[in-house]
Design an enzyme around this catalytic site. Sequence first.
Site, PDB file in Angstrom:
ATOM      1  CG  ASN A  43      -0.405  -0.172   2.526  1.00 50.99           C
ATOM      2  OD1 ASN A  43       0.604  -0.852   2.688  1.00 50.99           O
ATOM      3  ND2 ASN A  43      -1.018   0.418   3.525  1.00 50.99           N
ATOM      4  CB  ILE A  44       1.681   3.641  -2.318  1.00 56.77           C
ATOM      5  CG1 ILE A  44       2.551   2.430  -2.690  1.00 56.77           C
ATOM      6  CG2 ILE A  44       2.469   4.945  -2.465  1.00 56.77           C
ATOM      7  CD1 ILE A  44       2.860   2.297  -4.179  1.00 56.77           C
ATOM      8  CD  GLU A  45      -1.424   4.797   4.492  1.00 50.06           C
ATOM      9  OE1 GLU A  45      -0.918   5.622   5.282  1.00 50.06           O
ATOM     10  OE2 GLU A  45      -2.172   3.863   4.853  1.00 50.06           O
ATOM     11  CB  CYS A  54      -5.171  -1.460  -1.843  1.00 53.04           C
ATOM     12  SG  CYS A  54      -6.513  -0.728  -0.908  1.00 53.04           S
ATOM     13  CD  GLU A  56      -5.233  -6.043  -1.326  1.00 53.03           C
ATOM     14  OE1 GLU A  56      -4.686  -4.911  -1.243  1.00 53.03           O
ATOM     15  OE2 GLU A  56      -5.973  -6.482  -0.444  1.00 53.03           O
ATOM     16  CB  CYS A  92     -10.656  -2.834   0.283  1.00 52.32           C
ATOM     17  SG  CYS A  92     -10.165  -2.089  -1.288  1.00 52.32           S
ATOM     18  CB  CYS A  95      -8.555  -4.639  -3.957  1.00 51.25           C
ATOM     19  SG  CYS A  95      -7.424  -3.277  -3.616  1.00 51.25           S
TER      20      CYS A  95
HETATM   21  N1  THU Z   1      -5.239  -1.473   2.408  1.00 50.53           N
HETATM   22  C1  THU Z   1      -4.672  -2.299   1.462  1.00 50.53           C
HETATM   23  O1  THU Z   1      -3.542  -2.083   1.024  1.00 50.53           O
HETATM   24  N2  THU Z   1      -5.413  -3.354   1.020  1.00 50.53           N
HETATM   25  C2  THU Z   1      -6.684  -3.661   1.444  1.00 50.53           C
HETATM   26  O2  THU Z   1      -7.315  -4.546   0.905  1.00 50.53           O
HETATM   27  C3  THU Z   1      -7.278  -2.899   2.537  1.00 50.53           C
HETATM   28  C4  THU Z   1      -6.555  -1.657   2.954  1.00 50.53           C
HETATM   29  C5  THU Z   1      -4.450  -0.325   2.891  1.00 50.53           C
HETATM   30  C6  THU Z   1      -4.997   1.020   2.499  1.00 50.53           C
HETATM   31  C7  THU Z   1      -4.421   1.906   3.580  1.00 50.53           C
HETATM   32  O3  THU Z   1      -3.137   2.322   3.179  1.00 50.53           O
HETATM   33  C8  THU Z   1      -4.281   1.000   4.792  1.00 50.53           C
HETATM   34  O4  THU Z   1      -4.424  -0.328   4.301  1.00 50.53           O
HETATM   35  C9  THU Z   1      -5.296   1.239   5.869  1.00 50.53           C
HETATM   36  O5  THU Z   1      -6.566   1.191   5.407  1.00 50.53           O
END
Ligand code: THU
Length: 136
Positions: A43-45, A54, A56, A92, A95
Amino acid sequence: MMNSKILIAKAVEAMENAYAPYSSFKVGAALLSKSGRVFTGCNIENSAFSPINCAERTAIFKAVSEGKTDFVRIAVVGGAADSEISNYCPPCGVCRQVLKEFCKPDFEIIVAKNENDYKVMTLAEILPFSFDKREV
Ligand code: THU
């Protein structure tokens, strides 16, 4: 044939690269293509929040951008930064829909706590009665 344990190990490795300073929740994914290649993702915020990607989708987009669109399975791991993985981290809804764009109903999703503690589900199981323009 890439087995589940190796794919989980690669997802755990990818989780290390998560850029998650806002949620402090790190996620890693490892996507196996039919050709045998593994595409990892984390994940890259972003400080603006909505551009967050996300793990995935990072993996899927890497694969598609390199010409791979046929997939067998994906392993996903996630948890709070700086602590042991204590729960499964299912993909999620967004995804799941992106997986559906490229994967058949029998595509496998492995959610893992570690290489010895994991569940395997199909895309059809985790995304029933979903939108598909081709089925309208
Ligand atoms: N996140 C994912 O990378 N994959 C998921 O299926 C659910 C959530 C990440 C998004 C965010 O950076 C962090 O988890 C918290 O929600």
